[in-house]
Design an enzyme around this catalytic site. Sequence first.
Site, short mmCIF file in Angstrom:
data_model
loop_
_atom_site.label_atom_id
_atom_site.label_comp_id
_atom_site.label_asym_id
_atom_site.label_seq_id
_atom_site.Cartn_x
_atom_site.Cartn_y
_atom_site.Cartn_z
N SER A 72 -58.97 -16.90 -49.99
CA SER A 72 -60.05 -15.91 -50.05
C SER A 72 -59.90 -14.76 -49.07
O SER A 72 -60.74 -13.85 -49.07
CB SER A 72 -61.40 -16.60 -49.84
OG SER A 72 -61.78 -17.27 -51.03
N LYS A 75 -59.91 -11.61 -50.87
CA LYS A 75 -61.15 -10.92 -51.25
C LYS A 75 -61.27 -9.56 -50.57
O LYS A 75 -62.01 -8.69 -51.05
CB LYS A 75 -62.36 -11.79 -50.93
CG LYS A 75 -62.57 -12.96 -51.90
CD LYS A 75 -63.89 -13.65 -51.64
CE LYS A 75 -64.18 -14.72 -52.71
NZ LYS A 75 -63.30 -15.88 -52.61
N SER A 120 -68.21 -16.14 -50.04
CA SER A 120 -66.86 -16.34 -50.58
C SER A 120 -66.90 -16.95 -51.98
O SER A 120 -66.22 -17.94 -52.27
CB SER A 120 -66.04 -17.23 -49.64
OG SER A 120 -64.66 -17.01 -49.83
N ARG A 258 -61.89 -23.24 -38.28
CA ARG A 258 -61.13 -21.99 -38.41
C ARG A 258 -61.78 -20.87 -37.61
O ARG A 258 -61.13 -20.19 -36.80
CB ARG A 258 -61.01 -21.60 -39.88
CG ARG A 258 -60.22 -22.57 -40.73
CD ARG A 258 -60.46 -22.32 -42.21
NE ARG A 258 -61.85 -22.56 -42.58
CZ ARG A 258 -62.40 -22.19 -43.74
NH1 ARG A 258 -61.69 -21.53 -44.63
NH2 ARG A 258 -63.67 -22.47 -44.00
#
Length: 278
Positions: A72, A75, A120, A258
């Site tokens: 993602s 994106k 997302s 993350r």
Amino acid sequence: MRHLLFLRFAGLLVLALLMGSTTRSPAVKERDFGAYFAAYGLRGSFLVLDAATRQFMAYDVARCRQGFLPASTFKIPNTLIGLETGVVRDTAEVFRWDGVTRSFPQWNRDMSFAQALRVSCVPCYQQLARRVGAERYQQWLPRLRFGSMRVTPASVDTFWLTGPSRITQFEQIDFLQRLQRGKLPVARRTQDLTKNMLILSRGPGWVLRGKTGWTMQQGHDNGWFVGWVEQNGKAYFFALNAEPADGKPATAQFVQGRRAITEQILQREFGLLAGPAK
């Protein structure tokens, strides 16, 4: 005449070699951030660039140069392409839920383009991808220089999640720098709208922009967090890539780790994100 042409060519060649020998690649200083990853049961690599000094700092520099599916994080260029081609009018355009219940409950509703990026929403961006089409992607992706992306009509709504597309952490930061500076080959409005959509938090004198990513293939999870901090007039770019250290399916530690690892490193090692976020 041939002799003169040869001498001229030889002179230009020598000049090019001399210029090349004095061109330095960006400095990379290696740092050990392993403890931050271990605290979340993850293994991975981390890259930071101080834009003012052009100094890279890397944990596992070899892995930072390894390509992974962008997941993602794609994106970000996908948002740029969607806005620039007009397949999405603006950030308020609504993506309609297709009625399919998915394991991420935040996706199971209608939402604006801005909300789709914030949560997302993969199905929303798959709608966008089908509108763009493989042919336009093949025109736009080389212009944006976002890693090595491979798209066909058959893979038009999955090519950032599966298949041969790859991007490194160095390439992520190169792309983000050009976006932050407004140097991508798209309209200023497109870049400004995208940058506004990427804001995650802000505090006294600083703003954090970023995007996570997550691929799940045959029991193997791989995750990203990329972005940049603007603090007191300076910019710092980062790219994290990580996976569960035990090779098992992702847990909440992976999902949360993350961004948490990134923010801890930026705060404790670089003095960024100082002061309460809002």
